[in-house]
Structures are given as C-alpha cells and as structure tokens.
Motif scaffolding. Structure first.
Motif, PDB file in Angstrom:
ATOM      1  N   ASP A   1       0.832  -1.210   0.000  1.00 45.90           N
ATOM      2  CA  ASP A   1       0.000   0.000   0.000  1.00 45.90           C
ATOM      3  C   ASP A   1       0.864   1.258   0.000  1.00 45.90           C
ATOM      4  OD1 ASP A   1      -2.186  -1.676   0.088  1.00 45.90           O
ATOM      5  OD2 ASP A   1      -2.763  -1.157   2.150  1.00 45.90           O
ATOM      6  N   VAL A   2       1.906   1.264   0.828  1.00 41.77           N
ATOM      7  CA  VAL A   2       2.800   2.426   0.904  1.00 41.77           C
ATOM      8  C   VAL A   2       3.485   2.645  -0.448  1.00 41.77           C
ATOM      9  CG1 VAL A   2       4.894   3.367   1.968  1.00 41.77           C
ATOM     10  CG2 VAL A   2       3.136   2.299   3.399  1.00 41.77           C
ATOM     11  N   VAL A   3       3.989   1.572  -1.038  1.00 46.90           N
ATOM     12  CA  VAL A   3       4.664   1.683  -2.332  1.00 46.90           C
ATOM     13  C   VAL A   3       3.706   2.241  -3.383  1.00 46.90           C
ATOM     14  CG1 VAL A   3       5.680   0.337  -4.221  1.00 46.90           C
ATOM     15  CG2 VAL A   3       6.400  -0.079  -1.872  1.00 46.90           C
ATOM     16  N   LEU A   4       2.473   1.777  -3.389  1.00 47.14           N
ATOM     17  CA  LEU A   4       1.502   2.247  -4.375  1.00 47.14           C
ATOM     18  C   LEU A   4       1.152   3.724  -4.163  1.00 47.14           C
ATOM     19  CD1 LEU A   4      -0.131   1.509  -6.824  1.00 47.14           C
ATOM     20  CD2 LEU A   4      -1.856   0.514  -5.320  1.00 47.14           C
ATOM     21  N   VAL A   5       0.956   4.137  -2.916  1.00 42.24           N
ATOM     22  CA  VAL A   5       0.653   5.545  -2.635  1.00 42.24           C
ATOM     23  C   VAL A   5       1.838   6.428  -3.015  1.00 42.24           C
ATOM     24  CG1 VAL A   5       0.196   7.215  -0.784  1.00 42.24           C
ATOM     25  CG2 VAL A   5      -1.134   5.105  -0.921  1.00 42.24           C
ATOM     26  N   VAL A   6       3.053   6.014  -2.664  1.00 43.82           N
ATOM     27  CA  VAL A   6       4.245   6.776  -3.056  1.00 43.82           C
ATOM     28  C   VAL A   6       4.297   6.907  -4.578  1.00 43.82           C
ATOM     29  CG1 VAL A   6       6.769   6.686  -3.201  1.00 43.82           C
ATOM     30  CG2 VAL A   6       5.634   6.288  -1.013  1.00 43.82           C
TER      31      VAL A   6
ATOM     32  N   ALA B   1      -7.840   8.555  -6.626  1.00 43.96           N
ATOM     33  CA  ALA B   1      -8.823   7.569  -6.159  1.00 43.96           C
ATOM     34  C   ALA B   1      -8.116   6.419  -5.455  1.00 43.96           C
ATOM     35  CB  ALA B   1      -9.655   7.053  -7.330  1.00 43.96           C
ATOM     36  N   VAL B   2      -6.961   6.014  -5.968  1.00 39.13           N
ATOM     37  CA  VAL B   2      -6.172   4.957  -5.326  1.00 39.13           C
ATOM     38  C   VAL B   2      -5.699   5.428  -3.954  1.00 39.13           C
ATOM     39  CG1 VAL B   2      -3.994   3.667  -5.461  1.00 39.13           C
ATOM     40  CG2 VAL B   2      -5.470   3.853  -7.470  1.00 39.13           C
ATOM     41  N   VAL B   3      -5.176   6.646  -3.886  1.00 41.08           N
ATOM     42  CA  VAL B   3      -4.717   7.200  -2.603  1.00 41.08           C
ATOM     43  C   VAL B   3      -5.890   7.265  -1.625  1.00 41.08           C
ATOM     44  CG1 VAL B   3      -3.789   9.260  -1.466  1.00 41.08           C
ATOM     45  CG2 VAL B   3      -2.809   8.477  -3.631  1.00 41.08           C
ATOM     46  N   ASP B   4      -7.034   7.718  -2.081  1.00 40.63           N
ATOM     47  CA  ASP B   4      -8.216   7.829  -1.226  1.00 40.63           C
ATOM     48  C   ASP B   4      -8.638   6.460  -0.681  1.00 40.63           C
ATOM     49  OD1 ASP B   4     -10.259   9.519  -0.088  1.00 40.63           O
ATOM     50  OD2 ASP B   4     -11.654   8.599  -1.493  1.00 40.63           O
ATOM     51  N   GLU B   5      -8.513   5.437  -1.491  1.00 39.00           N
ATOM     52  CA  GLU B   5      -8.905   4.089  -1.080  1.00 39.00           C
ATOM     53  C   GLU B   5      -7.928   3.484  -0.064  1.00 39.00           C
ATOM     54  OE1 GLU B   5     -11.152   0.708  -0.778  1.00 39.00           O
ATOM     55  OE2 GLU B   5     -11.712   2.508  -1.891  1.00 39.00           O
ATOM     56  N   LEU B   6      -6.640   3.726  -0.245  1.00 40.81           N
ATOM     57  CA  LEU B   6      -5.628   3.071   0.584  1.00 40.81           C
ATOM     58  C   LEU B   6      -5.272   3.840   1.857  1.00 40.81           C
ATOM     59  CD1 LEU B   6      -3.185   1.804  -2.186  1.00 40.81           C
ATOM     60  CD2 LEU B   6      -4.954   0.497  -0.967  1.00 40.81           C
ATOM     61  N   ALA B   7      -5.382   5.148   1.822  1.00 37.93           N
ATOM     62  CA  ALA B   7      -4.983   5.968   2.973  1.00 37.93           C
ATOM     63  C   ALA B   7      -6.124   6.092   3.972  1.00 37.93           C
ATOM     64  CB  ALA B   7      -4.552   7.356   2.501  1.00 37.93           C
ATOM     65  N   ALA B   8      -5.771   6.119   5.247  1.00 37.75           N
ATOM     66  CA  ALA B   8      -6.768   6.374   6.287  1.00 37.75           C
ATOM     67  C   ALA B   8      -7.288   7.802   6.156  1.00 37.75           C
ATOM     68  CB  ALA B   8      -6.159   6.153   7.661  1.00 37.75           C
ATOM     69  N   ARG B   9      -6.385   8.697   5.756  1.00 41.01           N
ATOM     70  CA  ARG B   9      -6.750  10.087   5.479  1.00 41.01           C
ATOM     71  C   ARG B   9      -5.635  10.686   4.636  1.00 41.01           C
ATOM     72  NH1 ARG B   9      -5.149  13.536  10.713  1.00 41.01           N
ATOM     73  NH2 ARG B   9      -3.591  12.123  11.543  1.00 41.01           N
ATOM     74  N   TRP B  10      -5.983  11.738   3.902  1.00 40.69           N
ATOM     75  CA  TRP B  10      -4.991  12.450   3.114  1.00 40.69           C
ATOM     76  C   TRP B  10      -5.456  13.884   2.929  1.00 40.69           C
ATOM     77  CZ3 TRP B  10      -5.758  14.327  -1.972  1.00 40.69           C
ATOM     78  CH2 TRP B  10      -6.937  13.927  -2.593  1.00 40.69           C
ATOM     79  N   LEU B  11      -4.514  14.761   2.643  1.00 38.59           N
ATOM     80  CA  LEU B  11      -4.852  16.163   2.468  1.00 38.59           C
ATOM     81  C   LEU B  11      -3.789  16.852   1.633  1.00 38.59           C
ATOM     82  CD1 LEU B  11      -2.913  17.999   4.569  1.00 38.59           C
ATOM     83  CD2 LEU B  11      -4.383  16.904   6.219  1.00 38.59           C
TER      84      LEU B  11
END
Length: 103
Positions: A6-11, A75-85
């Motif tokens: 998940d971290v690798v994908l968000v990065v 959309a991927v970040v929104d799905e995998l992260a608990a929160r983002w901004l």
C-alpha cells in the motif's frame, strides 16, 4: 495486499502526479518541477507519506473513462490511505497521506 504494498503504491501515485503535473505554470514544458518525498513512521503500524512540489496548481480528482490508462491516482490514494490532504505552501504544495496497518 500488505501495508508495504500500500505504501509503495501511494508513493508511486503521489510521485507520478508531482512529476507529471507539478511544474510551475511559468516553466517551459521540458523543465520538470521540483519535488520531495518524505516517509515517516510515527508509531507502530502507521506510515506518513508526503510529497512536496513546486506548483501551486490545485489537485483535481478525475473520473476517468472506462479503459483509460490514467486518471485514477487520487482515487487509489483515497482508497488506501486512512486520510490524506493537500497543504498549500509558499513554494507550492504538499500532498500528505496516512496509512495504517490492519488491526
């Protein structure tokens, strides 16, 4: 998928956005923008990912057409992260995401 995946994908998604879209608006197309990746582990089971870039342009979450090869990053970040901004800064912006291990 584990937390590392998940971290690798968000990065990957946040860095791709910064490299593709975060050039200052006054810069020529061949000049890439500057970006900085930061990974933090504030505690067990928590990872903070932040990507700072040199563009003040707003992020736009798109709804890609079926079969489109791009446009799904946020959309991927929104799905995998608990929160983002997104935080504007004096020199551009920072996109920050918090990922949590499954309890």
């Amino acid at each position: 998928m584990g937390m590392t995946d998940d971290v690798v994908l968000v990065v990957s998604e946040l860095m791709t956005n910064a490299v593709r879209h975060a050039r200052p608006s006054c810069a020529p197309p061949e000049r890439p923008g500057n970006c900085r990746l930061t990974l933090e582990r504030p505690g067990p089971g928590t990872v903070w990912v932040s990507v700072a870039d040199s563009s003040g342009r707003r992020l736009v979450r798109r709804e890609p057409a079926d079969g489109a090869e791009s446009g799904r990053g946020l959309a991927v970040v929104d799905e995998l992260a608990a929160r983002w901004l997104v935080r504007p800064s004096r020199t551009g912006k920072t996109v920050w995401a918090e990922l949590l291990a499954d309890a």
